[in-house]
Each structure stands twice: as structure tokens, then as C-alpha cells.
Scaffold this active site. Structure first.
Site, PDB file in Angstrom:
ATOM      1  N   HIS A  72       0.846  -1.187   0.000  1.00  0.00           N
ATOM      2  CA  HIS A  72       0.000   0.000   0.000  1.00  0.00           C
ATOM      3  C   HIS A  72       0.884   1.241   0.000  1.00  0.00           C
ATOM      4  O   HIS A  72       1.718   1.423   0.879  1.00  0.00           O
ATOM      5  CB  HIS A  72      -0.912   0.018   1.226  1.00  0.00           C
ATOM      6  CG  HIS A  72      -2.093  -0.905   1.087  1.00  0.00           C
ATOM      7  ND1 HIS A  72      -3.221  -0.775   1.866  1.00  0.00           N
ATOM      8  CD2 HIS A  72      -2.326  -1.940   0.256  1.00  0.00           C
ATOM      9  CE1 HIS A  72      -4.099  -1.709   1.523  1.00  0.00           C
ATOM     10  NE2 HIS A  72      -3.571  -2.430   0.551  1.00  0.00           N
ATOM     11  N   TYR A 201      -9.563   5.132   7.366  1.00  0.00           N
ATOM     12  CA  TYR A 201      -9.846   5.451   8.760  1.00  0.00           C
ATOM     13  C   TYR A 201     -10.924   6.534   8.757  1.00  0.00           C
ATOM     14  O   TYR A 201     -10.703   7.619   8.232  1.00  0.00           O
ATOM     15  CB  TYR A 201      -8.600   5.974   9.468  1.00  0.00           C
ATOM     16  CG  TYR A 201      -7.507   4.943   9.659  1.00  0.00           C
ATOM     17  CD1 TYR A 201      -7.286   4.368  10.911  1.00  0.00           C
ATOM     18  CD2 TYR A 201      -6.678   4.546   8.609  1.00  0.00           C
ATOM     19  CE1 TYR A 201      -6.279   3.432  11.101  1.00  0.00           C
ATOM     20  CE2 TYR A 201      -5.677   3.618   8.784  1.00  0.00           C
ATOM     21  CZ  TYR A 201      -5.480   3.060  10.034  1.00  0.00           C
ATOM     22  OH  TYR A 201      -4.487   2.138  10.220  1.00  0.00           O
ATOM     23  N   PRO A 293      -4.827   0.151  18.614  1.00  0.00           N
ATOM     24  CA  PRO A 293      -4.516  -0.293  17.257  1.00  0.00           C
ATOM     25  C   PRO A 293      -4.675   0.775  16.175  1.00  0.00           C
ATOM     26  O   PRO A 293      -4.363   0.515  15.012  1.00  0.00           O
ATOM     27  CB  PRO A 293      -5.492  -1.448  17.030  1.00  0.00           C
ATOM     28  CG  PRO A 293      -6.642  -1.147  17.938  1.00  0.00           C
ATOM     29  CD  PRO A 293      -6.045  -0.488  19.143  1.00  0.00           C
ATOM     30  N   LYS A 297       0.528  -0.155  15.150  1.00  0.00           N
ATOM     31  CA  LYS A 297       1.886  -0.215  15.675  1.00  0.00           C
ATOM     32  C   LYS A 297       2.201  -1.439  16.526  1.00  0.00           C
ATOM     33  O   LYS A 297       3.365  -1.657  16.862  1.00  0.00           O
ATOM     34  CB  LYS A 297       2.175   1.044  16.512  1.00  0.00           C
ATOM     35  CG  LYS A 297       2.224   2.314  15.693  1.00  0.00           C
ATOM     36  CD  LYS A 297       3.367   2.300  14.715  1.00  0.00           C
ATOM     37  CE  LYS A 297       3.279   3.401  13.688  1.00  0.00           C
ATOM     38  NZ  LYS A 297       3.463   2.963  12.328  1.00  0.00           N
ATOM     39  N   TYR A 385       3.350   6.610  10.083  1.00  0.00           N
ATOM     40  CA  TYR A 385       2.583   5.434   9.666  1.00  0.00           C
ATOM     41  C   TYR A 385       3.491   4.375   9.039  1.00  0.00           C
ATOM     42  O   TYR A 385       3.337   3.178   9.301  1.00  0.00           O
ATOM     43  CB  TYR A 385       1.484   5.844   8.684  1.00  0.00           C
ATOM     44  CG  TYR A 385       0.396   4.801   8.541  1.00  0.00           C
ATOM     45  CD1 TYR A 385      -0.651   4.726   9.449  1.00  0.00           C
ATOM     46  CD2 TYR A 385       0.412   3.872   7.488  1.00  0.00           C
ATOM     47  CE1 TYR A 385      -1.644   3.766   9.336  1.00  0.00           C
ATOM     48  CE2 TYR A 385      -0.581   2.911   7.367  1.00  0.00           C
ATOM     49  CZ  TYR A 385      -1.608   2.872   8.289  1.00  0.00           C
ATOM     50  OH  TYR A 385      -2.586   1.909   8.179  1.00  0.00           O
TER      51      TYR A 385
END
Length: 394
Positions: A72, A201, A293, A297, A385
Site C-alpha cells: 500500500h 480510517y 490499534p 503499531k 505510519y
């Protein structure tokens, strides 16, 4: 039995450390209280940082991941009916993440362990660590009704939040930091096509939602729910309807629904203990820290702990650099706290907090606006990220 490193726990962190040590010629033994089948049934994370991907390749367990995993290059945030794509690759100089389930990582590591012939002992009971603050630590355990002892140079506590390793450190030495969030994540796994080719998200007045995946045909979705909720109260239909409401209209129209393969509720917490070592015993992964979550991580932070401990032990055995042993906790914690900060930030940014007053809600809205309209804000999210650099051990 004698070994160089006794590893407590056969989850991904223990198996990864064992694999790296074995490849480096450092003998080790893994102890696990559950069966291999039980370990593989755990449904966990699925987003691997660039550093984790590189470490798995170094451990020679990345072949199937590279064939079947999904690279991704971006991730999306959705709120107020709009979607903002964060171009991870462009904002971090080419770094990406890999979608590949923790269960599959564990399966690959188990296979490599079996092929190597290194010792793994499953279904062991009453594990106790002895003399960890001396030069001759040992581990005792029971199996088949008999008591056994392993003499070792070092012990790696990879046995999770409820394991025995952390409890071995005297209470007056250990300091714990914790935040418990007033909600959990209701997760569902289904053999349905993902709603999007990248993770989304989403924030909504009803609560947070995450659209994730395990493959091109298997989806993983989450909903924020109160801690009082019971998973039995959530039929598949109720879940899909709630998820569709929390997504922008043009996304909800694309949602493919189907029977759940797994459904569970996980509470959210931030947790860190200091120090992460005591004598010749080192805490790794969930034994030392838990992250909500939202920042993806958990497994990645365990992998960075493994990387730090592995590189120190290599220098100890190859170069006699025992002076580096005392650096493990500080080196690991530097990265742990940064990941804790990012996970806390993402959780605060995207969830509904029942006790927020009007000022706090407006600040949350302003945070979302700033971080999704500023190049600096987008870059901050992107570099965290994909994962911050690992500690350098010299």
C-alpha cells in the site's frame, strides 16, 4: 539443557528473534504455554511497516509475504463526508506498508523454525525465571508432569501482556504508565471484497470505523463501541448497517457484505513499563508495551524491539560488546514512546470521546482540518505510519 538465549513466548516476536539468532549462529530455545494451533488462531494486526517488512526479509521468511502481501502506497482518512488520501510513498521518500496478516507472519516463522531444527517447546506450564540479575540466569518449567531447567546466558521475555517475564522484575524497579480508553473496537473478518484498495480510517458522530483487509478477497472491518457492549448483541446485519452509516455515502454504496468468519471486541489501552530490562532479562513486545490499534503499531513495535535486541546480542557474541547490553531499554523505549504518541494521536483524532466538552470537540475538528490540509501535517502522519527509523547499535 543449556542454551545461549531462552525465549519465553512463541508469538511473532519470539519466533522472529529466534529465527534471526539461529541464522546468526546463536543457539536459542523457545518456550510457549499454548499449542501451535492456539497461537495461529489469534486474529491480530495486518499492516506491516517498511522496517518490519525489511526485517522479515532479512530473517529469510519474506518470500510468501512478497508473493501474497499487498503493498500500500497510501492510506485514507474520511470525515464530514470527505476523503483525504495520504500518499505515503511520495511523502516519505519511497516508503510503503505491506498488508499481510499477523497470523500469516506467525505461520511463516513457525515453518522456518521447524525447518531450522531449532528447539521449540509448546504446552509448557509453571514457567519461572531465576537469577536474572546474575551472570547465570535460568528458566524452569513443567511438561508431562516433570520439572525441567534451562541454563542460559540471556532471557528474552516475548510472552505478552499477561506473561511471567515482566512479573519477574521487582515492583520497586518497574514503573508503569497506562491510559485506558472509554471504548473498544468491534472487529469482523469476512470473505468479501475490500471496499477500497487502501485502508480507510473514518470519523463519524456515531464513532470511529476502519476499513481494512487481509487480501483482495478477505476484509477486516472495525467499529468503535462502548466498553459495555457484548459481541453477542451484534448480528452481522447490525454490524454492516452501522458500518455503512459511518462511511461517506459514495463509499457505503460500494460495501460488500457477507457472513462473518470471526467477530470480537477488543478494549483500547496505552501501556508502557520502564525499564525494559532487568539484569540479563529483556522484555520484548506486548510484555513491555501496548498501543491502541489506531496507529497499526502493535506488531511493528514488537519487531523493532526484536531488531534492537538481536543486533545487541550479535555484537555481544561476535565482538564481546557486553557494554551494549545496558543500552537495550533506552534504545527500545525511545522508539516505543514515539509509537505510543502516534497511536494516541490517531486515536484522539478519529474517535468520539463521550466526555468531550464543546471546546474539546472543536479542537479535535481543528486537528483533523490542520493535519489533512497542511503538507507538514500530512508528512507527519505519513512518516509515522510507515514507521520511524530503527535504533542504530554501534
Amino acid at each position: 539443557m543449556k542454551t545461549s538465549v531462552a525465549i519465553i513466548g512463541a508469538g511473532p516476536s519470539g519466533l522472529l528473534l529466534g529465527q534471526l539468532l539461529t541464522l546468526a549462529g546463536i543457539d536459542n530455545v523457545i518456550l510457549e504455554r499454548q499449542t501451535p494451533e492456539y497461537v495461529l488462531r489469534r486474529i491480530r494486526a495486518g499492516v506491516l511497516e517498511q522496517g518490519t517488512v525489511d526485517l522479515l526479509r532479512e530473517a529469510q521468511v519474506g518470500a510468501r509475504m512478497d508473493r501474497e502481501g499487498l503493498v500500500h502506497e497510501g492510506v485514507e482518512l474520511a470525515f464530514h463526508g470527505r476523503r483525504v488520501r495520504i500518499d505515503l510513498k511520495a511523502l516519505t521518500g519511497g516508503k510503503t506498508v505491506m498488508v499481510y496478516g499477523q497470523t500469516e507472519v506467525t505461520r511463516d516463522l513457525m515453518h522456518a523454525r521447524e525447518q531450522s531444527g531449532a528447539t521449540s517447546l509448546y504446552q509448557v506450564d509453571q514457567v519461572e525465571l531465576h537469577d536474572v540479575d546474575s551472570e547465570t540466569p535460568s528458566v524452569t518449567y513443567t511438561t508431562d508432569g516433570k520439572r525441567h531447567r534451562i541454563e542460559c546466558d540471556y532471557i528474552a521475555g516475548c510472552d505478552g501482556f499477561h506473561g511471567v517475564a515482566r512479573k519477574t522484575i521487582p515492583a520497586h524497579v518497574l514503573k508503569a504508565y497506562e491510559r485506558v480508553y472509554p471504548f473498544g473496537w468491534l472487529g469482523i473478518l469476512s470473505d468479501t471484497r475490500p471496499i477500497n484498495h487502501e485502508l480507510i480510517y473514518a470519523h463519524h458522530p456515531d464513532g470511529f470505523a476502519l476499513c481494512s483487509q487481509r487480501s483482495n478477497t478477505r476484509s477486516r472491518y472495525y467499529l468503535q463501541v462502548p466498553l459495555t457492549e457484548q459481541v453477542e448483541a451484534w448480528s452481522d446485519d447490525r454490524f454492516w448497517q452501522a458500518l455503512e452509516r459511518r462511511l461517506p455515502d459514495h463509499l457505503g454504496d460500494r460495501l460488500e457484505t457477507g457472513p462473518s468468519l470471526e467477530k470480537s471486541i477488543a478494549p483500547l489501552r496505552s501501556f508502557v513499563v520502564e525499564p525494559m530490562q532487568y539484569g540479563r532479562m529483556f522484555l520484548v513486545g506486548d510484555a513491555a508495551h501496548i498501543v491502541p490499534p489506531t496507529g497499526a503499531k502493535g506488531l511493528n513495535l514488537a519487531a523493532s524491539d526484536v531488531n534492537t535486541l538481536y543486533r545487541i546480542l550479535c555484537k555481544v557474541y561476535r565482538e564481546g560488546r557486553t557494554d551494549l547490553l545496558g543500552r537495550y531499554s533506552d534504545a527500545a523505549l525511545s522508539r516505543v514512546w514515539k509509537a505510543e504518541r502516534f497511536s494516541w494521536f490517531m486515536t484522539s483524532l478519529l474517535h468520539e470521546f463521550p466526555d468531550n466538552d464543546a471546546f474539546s470537540r472543536r479542537m479535535q475538528e481543528t486537528e483533523r482540518d490542520y493535519f489533512t490540509t497542511s503538507e507538514a501535517g500530512l508528512k507527519t502522519i505519513a512518516e509515522n505510519y510507515v514507521g520511524l527509523p530503527y535504533a542504530t547499535i554501534e
